[in-house]
Design an enzyme around this catalytic site. Structure first.
Site, PDB file in Angstrom:
ATOM      1  N   GLY A   1       0.805  -1.350  -0.004  1.00  0.00           N
ATOM      2  CA  GLY A   1      -0.121  -0.044  -0.173  1.00  0.00           C
ATOM      3  C   GLY A   1       0.715   1.266  -0.028  1.00  0.00           C
TER       4      GLY A   1
ATOM      5  N   GLY B   1      -0.052   4.677  -1.011  1.00  0.00           N
ATOM      6  CA  GLY B   1      -0.816   5.746  -1.361  1.00  0.00           C
ATOM      7  C   GLY B   1      -0.300   6.921  -0.679  1.00  0.00           C
TER       8      GLY B   1
ATOM      9  N   GLY C   1       1.561   5.488   2.737  1.00  0.00           N
ATOM     10  CA  GLY C   1       2.336   4.591   2.587  1.00  0.00           C
ATOM     11  C   GLY C   1       3.513   4.953   1.678  1.00  0.00           C
TER      12      GLY C   1
ATOM     13  N   LYS D   1      -5.551   4.327  18.617  1.00  0.00           N
ATOM     14  CA  LYS D   1      -5.837   5.295  17.445  1.00  0.00           C
ATOM     15  C   LYS D   1      -7.253   6.075  17.291  1.00  0.00           C
ATOM     16  CE  LYS D   1      -4.308   7.559  13.727  1.00  0.00           C
ATOM     17  NZ  LYS D   1      -5.503   7.561  12.841  1.00  0.00           N
TER      18      LYS D   1
ATOM     19  N   GLU E   1     -10.098  13.914  18.201  1.00  0.00           N
ATOM     20  CA  GLU E   1      -9.734  14.734  17.386  1.00  0.00           C
ATOM     21  C   GLU E   1     -11.030  15.504  16.904  1.00  0.00           C
ATOM     22  OE1 GLU E   1      -9.153  13.635  12.777  1.00  0.00           O
ATOM     23  OE2 GLU E   1      -7.220  13.435  14.121  1.00  0.00           O
TER      24      GLU E   1
END
Length: 291
Positions: free
Chosen positions: A7, A9, A12, A164, A171
């Site tokens: 991956g 993208g 990544g 996370k 957030e």
């Protein structure tokens, strides 16, 4: 150290570059051949010397599940798989069990840093057995920000993505607070320069933060955000945070409200407010507006 990275993208690809800058070898595979170093997962595995470490950085859900299942067949006992995507922590438990049956280790890793991570480093939250985490430690050290913080072994398999998830829930609430404060300032005729008010908060205030810095950058690009539509998507982590709160009977009013605010952003016309208007008209004769 050698690492296989699946991956390449936005996240990544930058992670590959940061790890290489730290002196490690990264062999990357992506469905886009323009990004990949190899043509297949099989070739990726063949180019790595055992025992191997393979980091999965693909979308959560089906793509991650498919990749983990393929790796379970391609890898050998003693190898380790890291899931660095935004998987749900309950999937991590299943993946750890699937790979353990083959003698393959598993580490789940929540990664925060976005497009800024290449230069600033990535905050990492990982879960899994200590021996498997230790195998990946040189890569964690390459990715994390400089200094003593930004990387944590949060617990057993699933703990990294759970941490996370909660990070992203927080957030949501922080962004919602900045957004509400900004709208109120824009609505007040007494305040003539909202952008500079936000800028002034960047020093000496208890709300100074990277999110505030990014808000100022956004206002510098478009002072009244006139170019944007008031529409915001939500990622899986926000919903999963609220669901976990229900499962554990933990009250999360601010985070939950921030998630629901995103749902409201997608409505051209609020069905709920139609009922509110109708009821106010019925009991008090209050005025309503017709289309």
């Amino acid at each position: 150290m050698e690492l296989g990275l699946i991956g390449l993208g936005k996240m990544g690809g930058n992670m590959r570059e940061r790890i290489r800058r730290a002196g490690h070898t990264v062999i990357g595979f992506d469905r886009n051949p323009d990004l990949a170093d190899v043509d297949s997962l099989q070739e990726l595995i063949e180019k790595l010397h055992g025992p191997r470490v393979v980091w999965v950085m693909v979308p959560a859900g089906g793509p991650t599940q498919e990749t983990v299942e393929q790796l379970a067949e391609l890898l050998a006992p003693g190898d380790v798989v890291v899931d660095g995507g935004n998987s749900r922590w309950t999937d991590d438990v299943k993946h750890a069990e699937l790979l353990a049956a083959k003698g393959i280790g598993f580490v789940d890793c929540g990664v925060s840093g976005g497009v800024w991570g290449l230069e600033n480093g990535y905050a990492l939250m990982y879960g899994g057995d200590a021996e498997h985490v230790e195998r990946v430690k040189p890569i964690f050290d390459a990715l994390k920000p400089e200094g003593d913080f930004g990387s944590v072994h949060a617990g057993k398999a699933g703990a990294g993505h759970f941490a996370k998830m909660v990070h992203n829930g927080i957030e949501y609430a922080m962004m919602q607070a900045f957004a509400e404060g900004w709208e109120l300032l824009e609505a007040a005729p007494e305040v003539t320069d909202v952008r500079e008010v936000f800028r002034s908060w960047q020093e000496g205030t208890v709300i100074r933060s990277w999110l505030l810095d990014l808000a100022v950058r956004a206002l510098d690009d478009d002072e009244h955000l006139a170019k944007l539509k008031g529409w915001a998507a939500d990622s899986g982590e926000g919903r999963w945070t609220v669901e976990a709160a229900i499962d554990h009977a933990v009250p999360l009013p601010a985070i939950t409200a921030s998630l629901f605010a995103r749902f409201a952003s997608r409505q051209e016309d609020s069905p709920q407010m139609k009922m509110i208007a109708a009821l106010r008209n019925q009991f008090g004769g209050h005025a309503v507006e017709s289309k």
